[in-house]
Design an enzyme around this catalytic site. Structure first.
Site, mmCIF file in Angstrom:
data_model
loop_
_atom_site.group_PDB
_atom_site.id
_atom_site.type_symbol
_atom_site.label_atom_id
_atom_site.label_comp_id
_atom_site.label_asym_id
_atom_site.label_seq_id
_atom_site.Cartn_x
_atom_site.Cartn_y
_atom_site.Cartn_z
ATOM 1 N N CYS A 201 -26.556 57.392 19.592
ATOM 2 C CA CYS A 201 -26.721 57.013 20.957
ATOM 3 C C CYS A 201 -27.664 55.506 20.796
ATOM 4 C CB CYS A 201 -27.333 57.758 21.863
ATOM 5 S SG CYS A 201 -29.230 58.145 21.129
ATOM 6 N N CYS B 133 -30.800 55.682 18.669
ATOM 7 C CA CYS B 133 -30.392 55.316 17.346
ATOM 8 C C CYS B 133 -29.885 54.099 16.866
ATOM 9 C CB CYS B 133 -29.270 56.596 16.835
ATOM 10 S SG CYS B 133 -29.385 57.986 17.391
ATOM 11 N N ASP C 155 -6.883 22.083 19.165
ATOM 12 C CA ASP C 155 -6.343 21.237 18.141
ATOM 13 C C ASP C 155 -4.872 21.089 18.327
ATOM 14 O OD1 ASP C 155 -6.613 20.115 15.384
ATOM 15 O OD2 ASP C 155 -5.502 21.987 14.712
ATOM 16 N N ASP D 217 -7.183 25.745 13.998
ATOM 17 C CA ASP D 217 -6.504 26.533 12.968
ATOM 18 C C ASP D 217 -7.037 25.897 11.532
ATOM 19 O OD1 ASP D 217 -4.964 24.240 12.934
ATOM 20 O OD2 ASP D 217 -3.418 25.407 11.604
ATOM 21 N N ASP E 266 -11.551 22.426 11.897
ATOM 22 C CA ASP E 266 -11.682 23.027 13.128
ATOM 23 C C ASP E 266 -12.932 24.062 12.873
ATOM 24 O OD1 ASP E 266 -9.765 21.672 14.401
ATOM 25 O OD2 ASP E 266 -8.219 23.030 13.416
#
Length: 742
Positions: free
Chosen positions: A47, A50, A446, A622, A626
């Protein structure tokens, strides 16, 4: 129900063999900047408390820069600087979270199996005790009533031992390591209900609550089982992706022998034999053979297409028609399929402001709820002097105040959203990126490889002489230059016999055809007297054809830009290309704000300028240039064809050619944001209403268990609405032919 996971402490109850430093070093992956990353399975994580304990302990270690726990997968990802391994295992083990290296899934859900067994045992016991209780409720007294109570006590014992061990294991492991979790009050409540009933039986009291104790356990387990099933359903995208990976492959040894090896044994350089109908186990290059493949997992295109020698294939691609001899270029742990799986799991583990808020509230759960129950007990004893009733009410408070609904409010939506995006070909690296994406008001693209495909095509092919095209195609076949590849794809008038081929780097290709010298390449080299600077074909210095090239737009680029404008987004183009080329593409797409000829630092500067104006920027790119801009933006996206560093910097990676992934992700993010807000509101309202009622004494332990389970299931069901939601983006998830991808 609780957020804690069953079956976890079973690993901790036995003497476990910890991974050795050598095993950990081999499992760690270099990140390229002097950092290393390691992923470990930590089944003891339950949880929010933890998660906080594990992450804080790891971040205190020297050189550790990042530690993130994924509650859904029970895994922790650690990053550190330098070659030396920090004492990660020792630190986790000292807290009671014994770590393990990942092992292959055996295909069986052991957690669900144990839960079903526990539900069956507790349900059988509850039904029989309820039958005995009918007689007591009907007026049985004296020895008859005591007999029924003793029989009920005996029936309840195996139910508590075998069905209740899920809670007792979890609670004991937390307490013996000096921690608290959400199963401690449940275990205390069940035990107190049984102990109080047993006391009443011993002193011949008129009331016993064995039926409530066991029925309470029964309803808690039903809720937990449904919780587990719904979580697994939401995570089915990750598990389905993992199943696409073959377990092994046929390895071609150096001496020519064949041996079947597990996929973990395949290393870069291994030669493999892939039969028709098999999936590619790792990223490979074809060395021999021709076949058709289904690469839909990587490209979204389900139509088979032919491949041959020299082509690279990604892990998970299906070989359809012919046998192939391939060479592995990277191990399974670094393959395309493994990267996609990590992206999905990282999406579930991300934490934004909503999730951090929910976890902070949940982490306060144990001390607050125990104090509330204690004050309730003391208050009712002081008011009524009836310790029996006071204990019953305190038990109900212990159970009903579990903040499971709040703990589930955010992560379950992120898991469902990650699956929804994956089904449409979008991989999410970080769940917190969904929250940032909702705030985006500016989208920066781009140009080359993003708004366009990044592949050249000959734009004047119809005007060229077919014989000249045949010669040019024959010469271009000997080069990997993008312009040469575009020429190679043109239709030929016939085959051309080429001799003495030589590629001159930076200039072009020279060859002998029928005793004459032909050149394909830069005009100043192929035909110096022509004065042409573009790409041309020349025979003995005489121009035979001049080639003009253009980049093709990505499918749905124009529609995506117009949709973003309709949504009120500011759309910009940030490109390193020339002004003329950028203006041409911007004109086709209707982009008004264009910055051309930018260096990476200038792209970052523009994003910083927009941010200083209060804008939230989504960067879509890409290339290697970039990557800094992708990291600098509020949220970022890259195509799967992007360079590795670009994909690693992006928050989202889309697998298909079309740009509709941008608008789809924004739509899903906005829907997920609404669901998160609704879930948090539901959880808060539940606690504000339920807790005062329980403290007032109007709730029995059994009703408390039903209410707690119902609140968690309501939150999960609300999140699952995203699964069947239809995006308003009509073209989302379609290829360039308009065919649906999912």
């Amino acid at each position: 129900m609780s957020c804690c996971a069953p079956n976890a402490e079973r690993v901790l109850c036995v003497e476990a063999t910890l991974p050795t430093p050598d095993e950990l070093s081999l499992a760690a992956r270099p990140l390229g900047d002097g950092s290393r990353q390691l992923e470990l399975s930590v089944p003891g994580v339950h949880c929010a408390a933890c998660i906080g304990t594990v992450e804080k302990a790891l971040l205190r270690l020297d050189h550790v820069t990042s530690a993130r726990v994924n509650l859904s997968t029970k895994r922790v990802t650690i990053q550190w600087q330098g070659p030396d391994l920090p004492p990660i295992v020792q630190s986790l083990a000292s807290l009671g979270y014994v770590p393990h290296l990942f092992s292959p899934d055996n295909g069986r859900d052991q957690v669900l199996s144990e839960l079903i067994q526990a539900v069956a045992i507790s349900g059988f016991a509850a039904a029989n005790i309820m039958l005995l209780s009918v007689s007591v409720w009907s007026g049985a007294e004296g020895s008859t009533r005591d007999l029924f109570h003793w029989i009920s006590a005996l029936i309840a014992i195996p139910a508590l031992i075998f069905a209740g061990r899920i809670y007792y294991r979890s609670a004991w492991n937390a307490l013996r390591h000096g921690r608290m979790n959400m199963d401690v009050p449940i275990a205390v409540g069940i035990t107190l209900a049984y102990a109080m009933s047993l006391y009443e039986t011993v002193v011949h009291g008129p009331h016993a609550y064995f039926d409530a104790s066991v029925s309470l356990l029964f309803f808690l387990l039903i809720g937990r089982t449904l919780d587990h099933v719904m979580r697994e359903r939401a995570r089915s995208a990750v598990t389905g992706l993992a199943r696409l990976a073959p377990r092994g492959a046929l390895l071609l040894e150096a001496d020519g022998r064949h041996s079947y090896r597990p996929v973990e044994d395949i290393v870069a350089g291994s030669r493999l034999l892939i039969a028709a109908g098999e999936r590619i186990p790792v990223d490979v290059v074809v060395e021999a053979g021709h076949s058709d493949i289904d690469a839909s997992i990587a490209t979204g295109e389900s139509a088979p297409h032919p491949i041959g020698v020299g082509e690279e294939l990604r892990a998970g691609v299906l070989n359809l028609t012919g046998p192939l001899t391939v060479r592995a270029v990277r191990p399974a742990s670094d393959s395309f399929l493994a990267e996609m799986t990590r992206l999905m799991e990282a999406a579930e583990g991300g934490r934004g402001r909503y999730r951090r808020l929910a976890e902070r509230v949940s982490s306060l759960y144990a001390p607050v709820v125990h104090l509330t129950a204690l004050l309730t007990l003391l208050g009712w004893i002081a008011m009524t002097g009836d310790w029996h009733r006071a204990t019953t009410i305190a038990i109900a408070v212990l159970i009903i105040t579990c903040p499971c609904a709040l703990g589930l409010a955010v992560p379950i939506v992120q898991v469902v959203a990650a699956r929804r995006l994956f089904e449409q070909g979008v991989m999410m690296r970080d769940g917190a990126a969904l929250e940032r994406l909702v705030e985006v008001d500016t989208v920066a693209f781009d140009k080359t490889g993003t708004l366009t495909r990044g592949t050249l095509q000959v734009s004047n092919a119809e005007t060229l002489d077919r014989d000249a095209v045949s010669v040019a195609s024959a010469l271009a076949a000997y080069s990997r230059h993008p312009a040469a590849q575009a020429i190679t794809g043109l239709r030929r008038a016939g085959e051309v016999q080429v001799e003495n081929v030589e590629e001159i780097p930076g200039y072009g290709i020279e060859a002998r055809i029928n005793g004459k010298t032909w050149r394909l390449g830069r005009g100043s080299w192929a035909a110096p007297e022509s004065g042409i600077e573009g790409t041309l074909l020349a025979e003995q210095g005489v121009v035979k054809a001049v080639f003009e090239f253009s980049d093709t737009l990505r499918p749905e680029a124009e529609t995506t830009v117009s949709e973003l404008a309709r949504l009120g987004m500011n759309v910009e183009m940030l490109s390193g290309d020339t002004v003329d080329k950028c203006a041409s593409v911007a004109g086709q797409l209707g982009i008004r704000h264009v910055l051309a000829g930018l260096l990476p630092a200038q792209k970052i500067a523009r994003i910083a300028e927009l941010s200083s104006q209060g804008r939230k920027v989504l960067m879509v790119g890409d290339g290697l240039n970039d990557a800094p801009a992708l990291a600098a933006a509020s949220v970022s996206m890259a195509p799967a064809t992007a360079a590795d560093i670009g994909r690693n910097a992006a928050d989202f990676v889309f697998l298909h050619n079309g740009l509709s992934a941008v608008t789809l992700a924004i739509s899903v993010a906005k829907k997920a944001d609404r669901l998160v807000r609704q879930n948090i509101a539901l959880a808060v309202v539940y606690n504000f209403v339920a807790v005062p009622i329980a403290i007032s004494g109007y709730v029995t332990p059994l009703i408390a268990a039903v209410a707690m389970s119902a609140s968690s299931l309501l939150v999960i069901a609300n999140a699952l609405r995203l699964t069947g939601w239809k995006s308003s983006v009509a073209w989302a998830g379609r290829n360039e032919r308009g065919e649906a991808l999912a």
